[in-house]
Design a protein around this motif. Structure first.
Motif, PDB file in Angstrom:
ATOM      1  N   GLY A 228       0.825  -1.207   0.000  1.00 18.56           N
ATOM      2  CA  GLY A 228       0.000   0.000   0.000  1.00 18.56           C
ATOM      3  C   GLY A 228       0.857   1.254   0.000  1.00 18.56           C
ATOM      4  O   GLY A 228       0.563   2.226  -0.716  1.00 18.56           O
ATOM      5  N   LEU A 229       1.925   1.249   0.791  1.00 21.78           N
ATOM      6  CA  LEU A 229       2.843   2.386   0.806  1.00 21.78           C
ATOM      7  C   LEU A 229       3.543   2.544  -0.540  1.00 21.78           C
ATOM      8  O   LEU A 229       3.756   3.673  -1.015  1.00 21.78           O
ATOM      9  CB  LEU A 229       3.869   2.212   1.925  1.00 21.78           C
ATOM     10  N   LEU A 230       3.892   1.440  -1.164  1.00 23.80           N
ATOM     11  CA  LEU A 230       4.515   1.514  -2.498  1.00 23.80           C
ATOM     12  C   LEU A 230       3.554   2.116  -3.513  1.00 23.80           C
ATOM     13  O   LEU A 230       3.968   2.898  -4.391  1.00 23.80           O
ATOM     14  CB  LEU A 230       4.957   0.123  -2.953  1.00 23.80           C
ATOM     15  N   MET A 231       2.281   1.796  -3.409  1.00 22.17           N
ATOM     16  CA  MET A 231       1.293   2.354  -4.335  1.00 22.17           C
ATOM     17  C   MET A 231       1.110   3.853  -4.104  1.00 22.17           C
ATOM     18  O   MET A 231       0.874   4.608  -5.057  1.00 22.17           O
ATOM     19  CB  MET A 231      -0.034   1.619  -4.192  1.00 22.17           C
ATOM     20  N   ILE A 232       1.226   4.300  -2.860  1.00 23.09           N
ATOM     21  CA  ILE A 232       1.182   5.739  -2.584  1.00 23.09           C
ATOM     22  C   ILE A 232       2.341   6.439  -3.282  1.00 23.09           C
ATOM     23  O   ILE A 232       2.168   7.485  -3.918  1.00 23.09           O
ATOM     24  CB  ILE A 232       1.222   5.999  -1.062  1.00 23.09           C
ATOM     25  N   LEU A 233       3.527   5.855  -3.172  1.00 23.13           N
ATOM     26  CA  LEU A 233       4.684   6.424  -3.859  1.00 23.13           C
ATOM     27  C   LEU A 233       4.471   6.445  -5.373  1.00 23.13           C
ATOM     28  O   LEU A 233       4.824   7.420  -6.038  1.00 23.13           O
ATOM     29  CB  LEU A 233       5.950   5.632  -3.517  1.00 23.13           C
ATOM     30  N   GLN A 234       3.885   5.374  -5.905  1.00 22.89           N
ATOM     31  CA  GLN A 234       3.668   5.320  -7.346  1.00 22.89           C
ATOM     32  C   GLN A 234       2.700   6.411  -7.804  1.00 22.89           C
ATOM     33  O   GLN A 234       2.894   7.013  -8.864  1.00 22.89           O
ATOM     34  CB  GLN A 234       3.151   3.943  -7.761  1.00 22.89           C
ATOM     35  N   CYS A 235       1.673   6.683  -7.032  1.00 22.52           N
ATOM     36  CA  CYS A 235       0.741   7.777  -7.362  1.00 22.52           C
ATOM     37  C   CYS A 235       1.470   9.118  -7.367  1.00 22.52           C
ATOM     38  O   CYS A 235       1.235   9.967  -8.244  1.00 22.52           O
ATOM     39  CB  CYS A 235      -0.415   7.808  -6.368  1.00 22.52           C
ATOM     40  N   LEU A 236       2.371   9.321  -6.411  1.00 24.76           N
ATOM     41  CA  LEU A 236       3.165  10.550  -6.377  1.00 24.76           C
ATOM     42  C   LEU A 236       4.099  10.620  -7.574  1.00 24.76           C
ATOM     43  O   LEU A 236       4.318  11.701  -8.135  1.00 24.76           O
ATOM     44  CB  LEU A 236       3.964  10.618  -5.076  1.00 24.76           C
ATOM     45  N   HIS A 237       4.650   9.480  -7.983  1.00 27.54           N
ATOM     46  CA  HIS A 237       5.509   9.458  -9.168  1.00 27.54           C
ATOM     47  C   HIS A 237       4.743   9.939 -10.398  1.00 27.54           C
ATOM     48  O   HIS A 237       5.269  10.720 -11.208  1.00 27.54           O
ATOM     49  CB  HIS A 237       6.025   8.037  -9.434  1.00 27.54           C
ATOM     50  N   ILE A 238       3.529   9.484 -10.545  1.00 31.92           N
ATOM     51  CA  ILE A 238       2.708   9.889 -11.699  1.00 31.92           C
ATOM     52  C   ILE A 238       2.420  11.389 -11.632  1.00 31.92           C
ATOM     53  O   ILE A 238       2.503  12.095 -12.645  1.00 31.92           O
ATOM     54  CB  ILE A 238       1.403   9.074 -11.738  1.00 31.92           C
ATOM     55  N   PHE A 239       2.092  11.878 -10.433  1.00 31.25           N
ATOM     56  CA  PHE A 239       1.814  13.302 -10.252  1.00 31.25           C
ATOM     57  C   PHE A 239       3.022  14.139 -10.671  1.00 31.25           C
ATOM     58  O   PHE A 239       2.898  15.115 -11.432  1.00 31.25           O
ATOM     59  CB  PHE A 239       1.447  13.568  -8.796  1.00 31.25           C
ATOM     60  N   TRP A 240       4.210  13.777 -10.184  1.00 23.41           N
ATOM     61  CA  TRP A 240       5.408  14.550 -10.513  1.00 23.41           C
ATOM     62  C   TRP A 240       5.834  14.349 -11.958  1.00 23.41           C
ATOM     63  O   TRP A 240       6.379  15.265 -12.579  1.00 23.41           O
ATOM     64  CB  TRP A 240       6.535  14.184  -9.553  1.00 23.41           C
ATOM     65  N   ALA A 241       5.585  13.176 -12.510  1.00 26.39           N
ATOM     66  CA  ALA A 241       5.932  12.931 -13.909  1.00 26.39           C
ATOM     67  C   ALA A 241       5.166  13.869 -14.832  1.00 26.39           C
ATOM     68  O   ALA A 241       5.710  14.352 -15.836  1.00 26.39           O
ATOM     69  CB  ALA A 241       5.661  11.477 -14.284  1.00 26.39           C
ATOM     70  N   VAL A 242       3.905  14.141 -14.504  1.00 26.33           N
ATOM     71  CA  VAL A 242       3.111  15.073 -15.315  1.00 26.33           C
ATOM     72  C   VAL A 242       3.748  16.459 -15.306  1.00 26.33           C
ATOM     73  O   VAL A 242       3.883  17.105 -16.355  1.00 26.33           O
ATOM     74  CB  VAL A 242       1.659  15.129 -14.795  1.00 26.33           C
TER      75      VAL A 242
END
Length: 307
Positions: A228-242
């Motif tokens: 679950g924590l890894l998925m939170i990081l992945q969502c942040l990665h997508i946000f910053w990638a944009v």
């Protein structure tokens, strides 16, 4: 009350697969394992980082670069760097290596210092996301240490350290006025960020922590918590990638200067609003009292005098 909570919190069924527990991580026969009490070492390390940031301008670039080099050196001869399934070989009875100990403590101290200093940092548009990132990262490092997910943890930290020093070096060139160097290094950063955070992290790392483990043991709370924590990081990665892609496209299509989309919008907006309010107030006084000079109304002295 605290002892009851501690007993409930550290239940083996929460943190380990069925049939495994804390007894499996007790030191024996010269083999040393990670322990929760080791995490206190990160506090003085965080304090050192807080001091360093006050006297060393490029401290973040230096840290990210050295952390990536150190992480690569610690993993270069490890089989789980090349075959990620090896990270679960023998789990959880995985001997702690000195390189892993210091890699973990320094990374935890670093992110602890970022969280401690967040109140005094410039508030950017992604301020809330930064806090979520720091908290999730600290929880991930601490949890993976306590339950001996250390092989997975070192791989995750290496992936995250692989691009950040490019961003920090681009910032340094920007501050120095070297526009072209800043722009091209930022493009390299964008490429490495997308490859590591949007490809390697979700399709290699998360696959081997989410999909592969259930072929070895039944899911348990710690398994869901970690992923679950890894998925939170992945969502942040997508946000910053944009944000990163938007900046990169502006540069590649219009050859514009690379500017941080997260720049101090809130502070700028507040100062602009104050200026607008000030101008409106001046106009109000001007309309009511006539022209202003040095903050005082200028009276018309050309009127006729009464004899």
């Amino acid at each position: 009350m605290l002892s009851e909570f501690s007993e409930w919190f550290w239940q083996e069924r929460l943190w380990f697969p069925k049939g495994l527990g804390w007894a499996d991580l007790e030191d024996r026969d010269g083999r040393v394992y990670a322990k929760a009490c080791d995490l206190w070492v990160a506090l003085p390390i965080a304090l050192v980082f807080l001091i360093i940031r006050q006297i060393f301008e490029s401290w973040r670039f230096t840290f990210y670069l050295l952390a990536f080099i150190a992480g690569l050196a610690a993993l270069i001869d490890k089989p789980w760097l090349y075959d990620l399934k090896e990270m679960w070989q023998g789990f959880p009875v995985l001997t702690l290596l000195p390189s892993q100990y210091w890699y973990y403590m320094i990374e935890l101290g670093f992110y602890g210092s970022l969280l401690f200093s967040v109140a005094s940092d410039v508030k950017r548009k992604d301020f809330k996301e930064q806090i979520v990132h720091h908290v999730a990262t600290i929880l991930l490092i601490s949890f993976s240490w306590c339950v001996n997910y250390i092989r997975a943890g070192t791989l995750i930290m290496l992936v995250h350290d692989s691009s950040d020093y490019f961003l920090e070096s681009a910032k340094m060139f920007n501050y120095a006025g070297w526009r072209n160097a800043c722009n091209y290094i930022f493009i390299v950063f964008a490429a490495v960020f997308i490859i590591t955070r949007l490809i390697i992290f979700p399709f290699w790392i998360i696959y081997c922590t989410w999909v592969y483990p259930v072929t070895i043991y039944e899911p348990f709370f710690g398994y869901y918590f970690f992923n679950g924590l890894l998925m939170i990081l992945q969502c942040l990665h997508i946000f910053w990638a944009v944000l990163i892609i938007r900046i990169a496209i502006r540069f590649l299509t219009n050859n514009e200067k690379v500017d941080d989309d997260r720049s101090d919008k809130d502070e700028t907006d507040e100062s602009e609003e104050e200026e607008v309010e000030g101008e409106a107030e001046d106009k109000k006084h001007l309309k009511k009292n006539g022209p202003m000079q040095n903050g005082h109304a200028v009276h018309n002295n050309n009127h006729s005098k009464m004899e």
